[in-house]
Design a protein around this motif. Structure first.
Motif, PDB file in Angstrom:
ATOM      1  N   LEU A  47       0.825  -1.208   0.000  1.00  0.00           N
ATOM      2  CA  LEU A  47       0.000   0.000   0.000  1.00  0.00           C
ATOM      3  C   LEU A  47       0.860   1.259   0.000  1.00  0.00           C
ATOM      4  O   LEU A  47       0.418   2.316  -0.452  1.00  0.00           O
ATOM      5  CB  LEU A  47      -0.910   0.001   1.237  1.00  0.00           C
ATOM      6  CG  LEU A  47      -1.965  -1.112   1.301  1.00  0.00           C
ATOM      7  CD1 LEU A  47      -2.716  -1.041   2.618  1.00  0.00           C
ATOM      8  CD2 LEU A  47      -2.932  -0.985   0.132  1.00  0.00           C
ATOM      9  N   LEU A  48       2.087   1.134   0.507  1.00  0.00           N
ATOM     10  CA  LEU A  48       2.979   2.282   0.608  1.00  0.00           C
ATOM     11  C   LEU A  48       4.314   1.933  -0.030  1.00  0.00           C
ATOM     12  O   LEU A  48       4.900   0.888   0.265  1.00  0.00           O
ATOM     13  CB  LEU A  48       3.178   2.664   2.076  1.00  0.00           C
ATOM     14  CG  LEU A  48       4.024   3.905   2.370  1.00  0.00           C
ATOM     15  CD1 LEU A  48       3.307   5.152   1.862  1.00  0.00           C
ATOM     16  CD2 LEU A  48       4.299   4.019   3.869  1.00  0.00           C
ATOM     17  N   ASP A  49       4.787   2.800  -0.914  1.00  0.00           N
ATOM     18  CA  ASP A  49       6.085   2.598  -1.551  1.00  0.00           C
ATOM     19  C   ASP A  49       7.188   2.694  -0.493  1.00  0.00           C
ATOM     20  O   ASP A  49       7.120   3.559   0.398  1.00  0.00           O
ATOM     21  CB  ASP A  49       6.293   3.664  -2.620  1.00  0.00           C
ATOM     22  CG  ASP A  49       7.609   3.485  -3.356  1.00  0.00           C
ATOM     23  OD1 ASP A  49       7.642   2.681  -4.305  1.00  0.00           O
ATOM     24  OD2 ASP A  49       8.594   4.146  -2.968  1.00  0.00           O
ATOM     25  N   PRO A  50       8.228   1.841  -0.554  1.00  0.00           N
ATOM     26  CA  PRO A  50       9.299   1.884   0.449  1.00  0.00           C
ATOM     27  C   PRO A  50       9.963   3.260   0.566  1.00  0.00           C
ATOM     28  O   PRO A  50      10.316   3.688   1.676  1.00  0.00           O
ATOM     29  CB  PRO A  50      10.292   0.834  -0.060  1.00  0.00           C
ATOM     30  CG  PRO A  50       9.465  -0.120  -0.848  1.00  0.00           C
ATOM     31  CD  PRO A  50       8.413   0.721  -1.493  1.00  0.00           C
ATOM     32  N   ILE A  51      10.144   3.946  -0.549  1.00  0.00           N
ATOM     33  CA  ILE A  51      10.773   5.274  -0.494  1.00  0.00           C
ATOM     34  C   ILE A  51       9.864   6.271   0.203  1.00  0.00           C
ATOM     35  O   ILE A  51      10.330   7.156   0.936  1.00  0.00           O
ATOM     36  CB  ILE A  51      11.132   5.759  -1.909  1.00  0.00           C
ATOM     37  CG1 ILE A  51      12.103   4.768  -2.580  1.00  0.00           C
ATOM     38  CG2 ILE A  51      11.764   7.146  -1.840  1.00  0.00           C
ATOM     39  CD1 ILE A  51      13.387   4.534  -1.825  1.00  0.00           C
ATOM     40  N   ASP A  52       8.552   6.131   0.010  1.00  0.00           N
ATOM     41  CA  ASP A  52       7.619   7.002   0.721  1.00  0.00           C
ATOM     42  C   ASP A  52       7.638   6.701   2.223  1.00  0.00           C
ATOM     43  O   ASP A  52       7.521   7.617   3.047  1.00  0.00           O
ATOM     44  CB  ASP A  52       6.207   6.835   0.166  1.00  0.00           C
ATOM     45  CG  ASP A  52       6.079   7.382  -1.259  1.00  0.00           C
ATOM     46  OD1 ASP A  52       6.840   8.307  -1.598  1.00  0.00           O
ATOM     47  OD2 ASP A  52       5.251   6.860  -2.030  1.00  0.00           O
ATOM     48  N   PHE A  53       7.771   5.422   2.566  1.00  0.00           N
ATOM     49  CA  PHE A  53       7.932   5.043   3.978  1.00  0.00           C
ATOM     50  C   PHE A  53       9.166   5.739   4.557  1.00  0.00           C
ATOM     51  O   PHE A  53       9.128   6.321   5.648  1.00  0.00           O
ATOM     52  CB  PHE A  53       8.069   3.527   4.088  1.00  0.00           C
ATOM     53  CG  PHE A  53       8.591   3.039   5.411  1.00  0.00           C
ATOM     54  CD1 PHE A  53       7.735   2.766   6.460  1.00  0.00           C
ATOM     55  CD2 PHE A  53       9.966   2.856   5.617  1.00  0.00           C
ATOM     56  CE1 PHE A  53       8.219   2.328   7.688  1.00  0.00           C
ATOM     57  CE2 PHE A  53      10.455   2.412   6.821  1.00  0.00           C
ATOM     58  CZ  PHE A  53       9.584   2.146   7.862  1.00  0.00           C
TER      59      PHE A  53
END
Length: 281
Positions: A88-94
């Motif tokens: 649901l969430l891109d790793p870079i956004d995390f």
């Protein structure tokens, strides 16, 4: 996820920031262990978990970056290891969200050899380090320990050496040969680890004596011969024609892991013999 979506995510998850700040101002941590949050999935995770068994690492694994935000807020890990997997969430956004709230939290990002774009994005988002994936456990543990604020109070134990048929424990004097656990006397254990760490290399007698018994030791060369003979026996080696620990005349020793020899059934051998005789006649 676009920047506006990231802002919306942060707004909707303001409780994450509150939990994170509360965690950081808590009563303290267990200083003899490193708390690690591994945000990743796939075969690499299982291999890493198995490899660090017995290490002073409090490991928490989460496959989804979105769910991992909750773990960061609740657990307050010393180090985060972030893989390239998504959800649901891109790793870079995390990484961006966590870094915004805590600029000091060490975040190690794992990237494959063909992930140049992901590596660049991770650096720009504030990764503490970007390392190759699959993970090289020894190097990763050393990096995690160096980044942790409790590093000076944590002593990592030597990693087990896994050579397929043979696995040598990191600290306990024991080995597994073809899956069977075998206890070892301390000196044979040190000798085996020294050989196993130098698979295929040619090692002089003096190098073995200095490493296992210590430089300047008065131990005799015959003592080394006796220990090697005993170790060969535990490995099921033939002392006259060894395959595990081979003596190289005038040079030293070479350690290798031989393949399991196929077992020939007596009846099969007899049948083969009969065929041979029939054609020979």
């Amino acid at each position: 996820m676009t920047s506006s979506m990231v802002n919306a995510w942060e707004s909707d998850n303001s409780q994450f920031h509150a939990r994170r700040r509360a965690c950081m101002s808590g009563t303290g941590k267990v200083h003899h262990r490193v708390a690690v949050l591994l945000v990743d999935n796939g075969e690499e995770v299982g291999q890493f978990v198995k490899a660090i068994e017995g290490q002073p690492v409090e490991l928490h694994v989460c496959a989804e970056p979105a769910e991992a935000l909750l773990y960061v807020g609740r657990l307050c890990p010393d180090v985060v290891i972030l893989g390239p997997g998504g959800g649901l969430l891109d790793p870079i956004d995390f990484l961006t969200i966590v870094r915004t709230d805590d600029p000091q939290l060490p975040i190690v990002v794992g990237a494959g050899a063909d992930s140049a774009d992901f590596t660049v994005r991770a650096h720009h988002a504030g990764a503490s380090a970007v390392i190759p994936r699959p993970y090289r456990v020894r190097e990763l543990l050393a990096l995690v320990n160096s980044l942790s604020p409790t590093a000076h109070q944590v002593e990592l134990r030597p990693l087990a050496i896994d050579l397929g048929r043979l696995r040598v424990d990191g600290a306990v004097p024991q080995m597994w040969l073809d899956g069977k656990l075998i206890d070892l006397p301390p000196m044979e254990f040190l000798l085996l680890r020294f050989f196993a760490e130098r698979l295929g290399a040619l090692i002089t007698r003096q190098e073995v004596l200095d490493a296992v018994w210590g430089q300047g030791s008065s131990v005799r060369s015959n003592t080394l011969n006796v220990h090697i003979m005993r170790l060969r026996k535990r490995l099921g080696d033939d002392d006259q024609n060894p395959r595990w620990i081979r003596s190289v005349r005038g040079l030293g020793f070479q350690f290798s892991v031989p393949e399991i020899e196929p077992v020939t059934r007596p009846e099969a051998a007899g049948a083969a013999s009969g065929v041979s005789e029939e054609f020979a006649g």
